[in-house]
Each structure stands twice: as structure tokens, then as C-alpha cells.
Design a protein around this motif. Structure first.
Motif, short mmCIF file in Angstrom:
data_model
loop_
_atom_site.label_atom_id
_atom_site.label_comp_id
_atom_site.label_asym_id
_atom_site.label_seq_id
_atom_site.Cartn_x
_atom_site.Cartn_y
_atom_site.Cartn_z
N CYS A 1 38.54 45.47 43.51
CA CYS A 1 39.61 46.16 42.86
C CYS A 1 40.53 44.78 41.89
O CYS A 1 40.99 43.85 42.45
N CYS B 1 47.39 50.31 39.42
CA CYS B 1 45.91 50.78 38.99
C CYS B 1 45.70 50.80 37.85
O CYS B 1 46.26 51.47 37.25
N CYS C 1 40.14 50.78 36.02
CA CYS C 1 39.03 50.07 35.74
C CYS C 1 37.68 50.55 36.07
O CYS C 1 36.67 50.27 35.59
N GLU C 2 37.92 51.53 37.32
CA GLU C 2 36.80 52.23 37.79
C GLU C 2 35.64 51.33 38.51
O GLU C 2 34.49 51.53 38.81
N CYS D 1 36.17 50.20 41.72
CA CYS D 1 35.76 50.66 42.99
C CYS D 1 34.90 51.87 43.07
O CYS D 1 34.04 51.91 43.70
#
Ligand code: SF4
Ligand code: SF4
Lengths: 182, 284
Positions: free
Chosen positions: A38, A72, A75-76, A78
């Protein structure tokens, strides 16, 4: 078990997230890979796997009031790396959207404020004009004077314009879809 | 070859130099761009992070407007590309959602768009030989760190390359004569839409990307997104860096290699000056 951890709360939140973004929270086996990669893990009160665990346990209010859902970046990483194929970023999006819709007390001040003024530009002008966006956001933010000195440089470089009559008129048909408070 | 062109808000003022160099190199390569007249903001991060309806309505309406110009759409901003492609993917695979969204946007999008980043157009529409024939000023002696960031490579349905080790930009830079470095931050996040909202994120995230490029002795970082450019370029003064690193759009490096005039590319609009380094390398 306390009421907080009641099976009704758990079932209700599981169903709600499934409808909102298609994720079955039960699929998460808590390996922590989402949190390891992350981008914002170093700033979060709850890292993504903790959000997943809290969600599995029906802890809706705690997540909605967290700071993590706002820092958050989307960014994807995860979602791309979850061995269970869970779209963790979509779960975070769902909680942010719920926090806005329910007008809870946010766990972060400036970021949700920025989104609101950004979408105001979109709604009112179609195209986002940097200067009014910065002005509106800064006036209401917790750090109104930070980076004030950057202004002249940005103007000189043509990165912001004093007068910008941008108009993306395609947005006109969508006016009633915006639910902003500004 | 002709494309409908969706510049997006960043390219309108803040990153207009990316717009200028994109148009210039594509024109030089024989690709025609027709700007969508009424295009508006795709919603960027702010829509999908706060509102489920706007998440798809804003991209869908823009797609509906775009296909009236051309079904093939060129989108140079990685963030816009990501939003448009994610929504398009959902609409192409869910008839009920398509019907619903069309009602809310008062339009009739058919799910018939083909959305491409200029990097794809250059590499997939054109023959490699055609491109290499046009190179008049090879980027010899230049060491480039190719930075892809998040939104060009994730998720699969919106990606233009591999999620963990993309190579498109590297291949283009190598073709132009540049050396590309091996480094660890190709697909890490620069802080995305936090530029103004949360500077701490950018200082931390863009800072570690820049430090890795410095560690690996890159002369510059090549990017394909205005948001990445801004985050890497804007706050270098406030970061703990051994030296500054010029950030260049891949279209600028391509433009130089194609022999386009330095000033016409508006590279001096960047906060961190690139001219000194480019002069040293004999590229200006
Ligand atoms: S990577 Fe997937 S399975 Fe592992 S903790 Fe995160 S969400 Fe759960
Ligand atoms: S999308 Fe959000 S939660 Fe997921 S890795 Fe990126 S910053 Fe972390």
C-alpha cells in the motif's frame, strides 16, 4: 458478545459492501499483502488489511470515521496484488462514498474538502480551473497559507491562469446528478 | 489515422506543454487528432472517491460525446484514461447498467469506444521502421528512468502494459537511442490526486521515486501522465534530494528525437529546468 460485534451488524455490512462494489468480505484471509504494498501505509490509522478485518466484523462506524479511507491515493496496488482477487481499492471507495452520503465526521479534514471543491469546478464549469480551485480549497483548509510562495512561479510558468473561461458544456445535462454542499 | 481527442483538464492549463508535445509528435507521425468539442472533466479521483453515480456518469457522458467525433479516442492523461476505460469496461459488460447510465446522462452511448493512450497509438498503429526512419536526433548518452505509475498499469481492464514490470516506455526510449535504467519504482504511486489536497503524501511518495532515480544515476525521468509529472516536478525544492531531476513527458523526448524545435515543445514550462541537461547531451 457485545452488540457491536453482533451477527446482524456483520451480515448487514457484508451485504452492503457486496451490493456497493461486488466484494465478498468473507473472501479475505488476512494475509496482509494489500497493506505491504500500500502506497499510503506509512500514514494510515488503519492499513487496508485492518480495514478489511474491521469490515468483516461489521465495524462500519469505525471505518467511516477513519483517516485511512481519505489518505488512500487510489493507486490500486492492493487490488492488483491481493491473492484472493479482492478489489480492496473498491472497498475503500465504497466506505468513502458512504462517509460522504451519510455526512459523518471525517477522520481527515483537507482531503474530502478538496474533492468537494474539485467537483464543484466540474459541475459549474465542466473543466477544472486551477486558480479558483486552489483559492476555494485553501480558504477552507487547515493550512490556508502553505505554499503561497509557489503562486508567482506557477503564474510565471503559465501553470495557472488568472482568467480562465473554460467551459466544458457537456456537463450541462448532468447537473442534477451532483449532490454537493457547495 | 484519425482519433477523437480527449485532452482532459490537466492538459488545458496546468500541463498544456504535454498537450502541445502530444499534438506535435502525433502530427509529425501522421496521426490526426480531432478534439471533442464539449468534453468535460472525467471526475478524476474526486468522483469515484466520493460519489458512486458520478463515478460512471461523468466518463460515460464524455464517451457518448467522443464517439460522435470518432470511435477511436486518444487520451494522453493516465488518470482520464483510467477513468474512461474503467467505466467503459463496466458498460460494455453490463447491459442493465448501460441502460441506467444512459438515462442519467440523457444520451445513448453504445459501448462502442476504443480508448487508447498515445503511447499505444505510436507503438501499435505505426510500424517500428516508420518511426525509426523519422529519428533525426537520437537520444544518445541519455539515461532515462521510465516511470509508469499506477493508472497506466492497473487494473487489468484499463492497463496498457504489465502491472509489475511494464516495458512500453522503455522500448520507445531505447528505440530513440536512450539508455533506460533498471530501478525499483516504475509502478509505485507518486501521490496521484493529492498534489494540493495532502502535500505530505507527495513529498513522501514522489520523494522516494526521485531518490531511487538519483541512486540509479538517471539524467531524467520520462512520464506519460500530467499528474505524475506535476507530483514529481512541483515540490523538488522542498524534498531531501542529492540533486534535482528533470521530469520530461515521453512526447517531449520523442519530439526532440524527431527533430522538433526545442522552444515549440514548451519544455521550459517545467518547474525543474531540463534545458541545461539537454544542452549537455547535445539534444537542444
Ligand atoms: S491481500 Fe487480500 S486476502 Fe490479503 S489481507 Fe488484503 S484483502 Fe485480505
Ligand atoms: S488503493 Fe489505497 S489502500 Fe489500496 S494500496 Fe493504494 S493507497 Fe493503499
Amino acid at each position: 458478545m457485545s452488540k457491536q460485534f453482533s451477527s446482524e451488524n456483520i451480515a448487514r455490512l457484508n451485504a452492503e459492501i457486496l451490493v456497493k462494489c461486488g466484494v465478498d468480505l468473507k473472501e479475505c484471509y488476512q494475509c496482509g499483502k494489500c497493506s505491504a504494498g500500500c502506497s499510503s501505509n506509512w500514514m494510515m490509522d488503519y492499513r487496508p488489511h485492518v480495514i478489511m478485518r474491521l469490515a468483516q466484523l461489521g465495524q462500519r462506524a469505525a471505518i467511516l470515521a477513519s483517516q485511512a479511507i481519505w489518505v488512500c491515493t487510489g493507486c490500486e496496488i492492493c487490488s492488483a496484488r491481493c491473492p484472493r482477487g479482492i478489489d480492496v481499492a473498491a472497498v475503500v471507495d465504497s466506505f468513502r462514498q458512504l462517509a460522504v452520503a451519510e455526512d459523518v465526521r471525517y477522520g481527515e479534514h483537507d482531503i474530502p474538502l478538496f474533492h468537494q471543491y474539485f467537483l464543484k469546478e466540474t459541475r459549474d464549469h465542466g473543466r477544472v480551473r486551477e486558480l479558483p480551485l486552489v483559492a476555494n480549497f485553501k480558504i477552507h483548509s487547515e493550512h490556508p497559507l502553505s505554499d503561497f510562495a509557489l503562486g508567482p512561479t506557477l503564474l510565471a510558468k503559465g501553470k495557472i491562469k488568472l482568467v480562465d473561461d473554460a467551459k466544458g458544456s457537456g456537463v450541462n445535462d448532468l447537473q442534477e446528478l451532483f449532490k454537493l454542499k457547495v | 489515422m484519425e482519433y477523437a481527442y480527449y485532452p482532459g483538464c490537466s492538459l488545458h492549463v496546468m500541463s498544456s506543454e504535454y498537450d502541445v508535445s502530444t499534438r506535435a509528435v502525433l502530427a509529425r507521425l501522421g496521426v490526426t487528432l480531432r478534439e471533442i468539442p464539449d468534453w468535460f472533466c472525467c471526475g478524476a479521483s474526486s468522483a469515484h472517491m466520493t460519489d458512486a453515480v458520478l463515478t460512471d456518469a461523468l466518463p460515460a457522458k464524455n464517451l457518448a460525446l467522443a464517439v460522435k467525433v470518432n470511435q477511436r479516442i486518444a487520451v494522453p492523461c493516465a488518470a482520464c484514461l483510467h477513468r474512461l476505460k474503467k467505466t467503459d469496461h463496466k458498460l460494455k459488460n453490463d447491459d442493465a447498467l448501460l441502460k441506467n447510465v444512459n438515462e442519467s446522462i440523457k444520451d445513448n452511448y453504445q459501448g462502442n469506444a476504443q480508448i487508447k493512450h498515445p503511447l499505444e497509438i505510436i507503438q501499435d498503429d505505426l510500424k517500428t521502421e516508420e518511426l525509426s526512419e523519422k529519428i533525426t536526433r537520437p537520444l544518445n548518452n541519455l539515461k532515462v528512468a521510465c516511470y509508469y505509475g499506477c493508472l497506466l498499469v492497473r487494473p487489468a481492464e484499463a492497463a496498457i502494459d504489465d502491472a509489475e514490470n511494464p516495458e512500453r516506455l522503455d522500448r520507445l526510449m531505447n528505440l530513440l537511442g536512450a539508455e533506460t535504467i533498471n530501478w525499483g519504482f516504475k509502478v509505485e504511486c507518486c501521490g496521484a490526486g493529492m498534489t494540493l489536497a495532502h502535500k505530505e503524501s507527495i513529498i513522501g511518495l514522489a520523494g522516494r521515486i526521485l531518490n531511487d532515480a538519483i541512486l540509479n544515476e538517471a539524467d531524467c525521468i520520462a512520464v506519460a501522465c500530467p499528474m505524475c509529472h506535476t507530483n514529481l516536478d512541483l515540490y523538488q525544492d522542498q524534498m531531501d534530494l542529492k540533486r534535482k531531476v528533470p521530469i520530461l513527458y515521453f512526447t517531449e523526448l520523442l519530439g526532440l528525437a524527431l527533430g522538433l524545435d526545442y522552444n515549440s515543445l514548451e519544455i521550459d514550462k517545467h518547474i525543474v529546468p531540463a534545458k541545461g541537461m539537454l544542452l549537455e547531451k547535445g539534444l537542444v
